[in-house]
Design a protein around this motif. Structure first.
Motif, mmCIF file in Angstrom:
data_model
loop_
_atom_site.group_PDB
_atom_site.id
_atom_site.type_symbol
_atom_site.label_atom_id
_atom_site.label_comp_id
_atom_site.label_asym_id
_atom_site.label_seq_id
_atom_site.Cartn_x
_atom_site.Cartn_y
_atom_site.Cartn_z
ATOM 1 N N LEU A 25 1.629 -3.027 -9.531
ATOM 2 C CA LEU A 25 0.726 -4.159 -9.332
ATOM 3 C C LEU A 25 0.070 -4.562 -10.651
ATOM 4 C CD1 LEU A 25 -0.653 -6.100 -7.352
ATOM 5 C CD2 LEU A 25 -2.413 -4.368 -6.985
ATOM 6 N N THR A 26 -0.336 -3.568 -11.443
ATOM 7 C CA THR A 26 -0.952 -3.847 -12.747
ATOM 8 C C THR A 26 0.023 -4.553 -13.670
ATOM 9 O OG1 THR A 26 -2.380 -1.887 -12.537
ATOM 10 C CG2 THR A 26 -2.070 -2.803 -14.748
ATOM 11 N N ALA A 29 0.529 -8.100 -12.584
ATOM 12 C CA ALA A 29 -0.612 -8.946 -12.936
ATOM 13 C C ALA A 29 -0.560 -9.341 -14.411
ATOM 14 C CB ALA A 29 -1.919 -8.225 -12.628
ATOM 15 N N TRP A 154 -6.153 3.673 -7.341
ATOM 16 C CA TRP A 154 -6.712 2.349 -7.056
ATOM 17 C C TRP A 154 -8.136 2.238 -7.601
ATOM 18 C CZ3 TRP A 154 -3.099 -0.904 -5.849
ATOM 19 C CH2 TRP A 154 -1.964 -0.453 -5.163
#
Length: 257
Positions: A25-26, A29, A154
């Motif tokens: 996810l990082t 992004a 997270w």
């Protein structure tokens, strides 16, 4: 015995899966930010130096958050502090100096300027940015929250986001303060230099490990020195720059009086 081993294996696998998902996810992004910037750079002029500085900022961010340093930081307070310092005094000012807002304005079409102006409205007030950034620094160095971030990928990502966003606001406010706000920018820099140095001193002179017995006291003391000494250099340099800028502004006012 077999059931216990199976349960332990599930926990480890689950933890690794969460880590992979958070990392993916990082990375997604960061790639998304890069693509938006490139889209904006095609539609609005950008200086070559600022363009490549922004690209370098993204590369350094990936190395800092997703590279080996992230794994090493889980086992060493000194390397964890190095990661924090990279986010706050390297990546954040690099982002500010690259001045990418014009490109993001265009990339987000009609929502761009209102959105980013709203996000950066706080940078009109250097001391407010210093307070917000300082709060995040101290909050995430409280042992219970520090360890919580280490144990949960997270929450670790949230910690990094808090550091990075407030640091970008802080550096933007200090580097681009109006002449009237320059004294406040200088004060914000000096305040941040002092309280981060104090936190570094607390870590350096603590009589026992603050972040779990598994972490060696010497490692924690090295982390404190990194924040106290090396981490203070960018704030000192920026303070000298802001002080000189304020001095020149006062000279102009006197000459025009």
């Amino acid at each position: 015995m077999t059931a216990q081993a199976s349960s332990s294996g599930d926990i480890v696998f689950g933890g690794e899966l969460q880590q992979y998902l958070a990392s993916a996810l990082t990375l997604g992004a960061i790639i998304g930010v890069c693509l938006l910037y490139l889209r904006g750079a095609k539609r609005t002029p950008v200086k070559r130096g600022q363009f490549w500085l922004f690209q370098a900022t993204l590369v350094v961010t990936i190395i800092t958050i997703l590279g080996p340093l992230d794994d090493w930081a889980a086992r060493s307070s000194a390397l964890h502090m190095t990661q924090h310092m990279m986010l706050m005094v390297v990546i954040a000012p690099m982002f500010a100096l690259s001045k990418p807002l014009a490109q993001f304005y265009v990339a987000f079409a009609k929502w761009g300027k209102p959105l980013w102006d709203e996000l950066f409205k706080v940078t009109r007030y250097p001391m407010v940015c210093a307070y917000l950034h300082g709060f995040m620094i101290w909050f995430w160095h409280i042992p219970v929250f520090y360890m919580l971030a280490l144990d949960n990928p997270w929450i670790h990502g949230l910690e990094h986001l808090c550091f990075l966003v407030t640091a970008v606001w802080f550096w933007w406010a200090c580097l681009y303060a109006s002449p009237r706000k320059t004294p406040f920018a200088l004060l914000a820099l000096l305040l941040t230099l002092m309280h981060t140095g104090f936190l570094g001193a607390l870590l350096t002179f603590a009589g026992s490990p603050l972040y779990g017995e598994a972490r060696h006291l010497g490692d924690q003391q090295l982390a404190g020195l990194l924040m106290w000494v090396l981490g203070g250099i960018p704030y000192i340099a920026a303070s000298l720059w802001a002080g000189n800028r304020w001095y020149k502004h006062l000279q102009r006012r006197i000459a025009n009086a």
